[in-house]
Design a protein around this motif. Sequence first.
Motif, mmCIF file in Angstrom:
data_model
loop_
_atom_site.group_PDB
_atom_site.id
_atom_site.type_symbol
_atom_site.label_atom_id
_atom_site.label_comp_id
_atom_site.label_asym_id
_atom_site.label_seq_id
_atom_site.Cartn_x
_atom_site.Cartn_y
_atom_site.Cartn_z
ATOM 1 N N ARG A 30 46.023 -18.761 -10.299
ATOM 2 C CA ARG A 30 46.133 -20.124 -10.349
ATOM 3 C C ARG A 30 45.052 -20.872 -11.630
ATOM 4 O O ARG A 30 45.712 -21.796 -11.712
ATOM 5 C CB ARG A 30 46.200 -20.410 -8.696
ATOM 6 N N THR A 33 46.574 -21.193 -14.346
ATOM 7 C CA THR A 33 48.043 -22.037 -14.876
ATOM 8 C C THR A 33 48.346 -23.076 -14.124
ATOM 9 O O THR A 33 49.222 -23.119 -13.693
ATOM 10 C CB THR A 33 49.109 -21.330 -13.873
ATOM 11 N N GLU A 34 46.937 -23.603 -13.678
ATOM 12 C CA GLU A 34 46.859 -25.084 -13.423
ATOM 13 C C GLU A 34 46.160 -25.579 -14.090
ATOM 14 O O GLU A 34 45.455 -25.726 -14.079
ATOM 15 C CB GLU A 34 46.723 -25.475 -11.357
ATOM 16 N N GLN A 37 42.944 -27.314 -13.128
ATOM 17 C CA GLN A 37 41.939 -26.122 -12.882
ATOM 18 C C GLN A 37 41.411 -25.342 -14.516
ATOM 19 O O GLN A 37 40.146 -25.136 -14.686
ATOM 20 C CB GLN A 37 42.431 -24.592 -11.865
ATOM 21 N N GLU A 85 54.609 -14.046 -12.862
ATOM 22 C CA GLU A 85 53.485 -14.019 -12.182
ATOM 23 C C GLU A 85 53.562 -13.379 -11.065
ATOM 24 O O GLU A 85 54.048 -12.786 -10.898
ATOM 25 C CB GLU A 85 53.626 -15.594 -11.306
#
Length: 326
Positions: A30, A33-34, A37, A85
Amino acid sequence: MPVTSVTTDPEALTMTLVGDFAAPVERLWRAFTEPAQLERFWGPPGWPATFTAFDLTPGGRAQYQMTSPQGEVSRGGWEFIAVDEPRRFEVLDSFLNGDGEVLEGTPTMRVEFLFEGTAEGSRLTNITYFDSLDALEQIVEFGAVEGSTLAINQLDAVLQGLREHAQGTGTRTEILSDTHVRITRLIDGPRELVWRAHTEPELMKKWLLGPDGWRMTVCEIDPTVGGRYQYEWTPDDGVEGEAFGFDGETLVSEAPKRAVTTEHMTGTDFPPTLNDLSLYEEDGATLITVLIEYPDKDTRDMVLATGMTDGMETSYARLERELLPA
């Protein structure tokens, strides 16, 4: 530090970074991939990234720019080739110009991001593949080894979460190099208010006072790029010390998340420092980070020896006490 190695292989035409983290694979995935962040660590200190596009699908694209304290901009982009993922994604990585096209004279690399579980948490293996030895040497000359290490070593704070990482620790000072120091302080309040506390004179006068017994007698701020500021403090009667002040110029202003200013002690010939303030909000709390660039090690040590960290903690505690609702 989470980065355990960065190696280059001229024969295989690769550069490989390995980092280990005390967090599960899904959490590490995460973080990469965000975009919100990624922006907290994708870029070494002083060059934070802002993602303007992020489509995590094969054929999708991501674009970002990193801005230096002097306002210089470096742009990059990914084209996603594969996404599995939470184990792996692969991209074509390019430098971009202001129009979003590949920057002439720079290589495009194929990059794998591999995530695997370990007994202690998870491991990132980041492999960059080059088309030629010249391309590998060009990227190394750009400072990729040092820059990627500094960037990924910021990831622990992201994986922990702000409150777990910083709440209750007060103001912290980290020496990053002979000329760079990072100051951090968690404020239990919204970023918008913390930004205003740094840019509105009527609010600043309530908290930026240092030790008890001092008052801010001059507070003039133009927070726009190219604008100047002037601060002055005076001791109360019976308090030891002489009036002093600072002046400087705003080089970068990205409300409400980043401001870069020069800082010069008024009336002296001391060289100025470069102060890079960034604010990040998570779960109603705001992390203040100030990256300070000194002209040399001696100046750095002289300033730190004044008790700067303790003075900043007194002011930040006052900010929470005076400006935040009970």
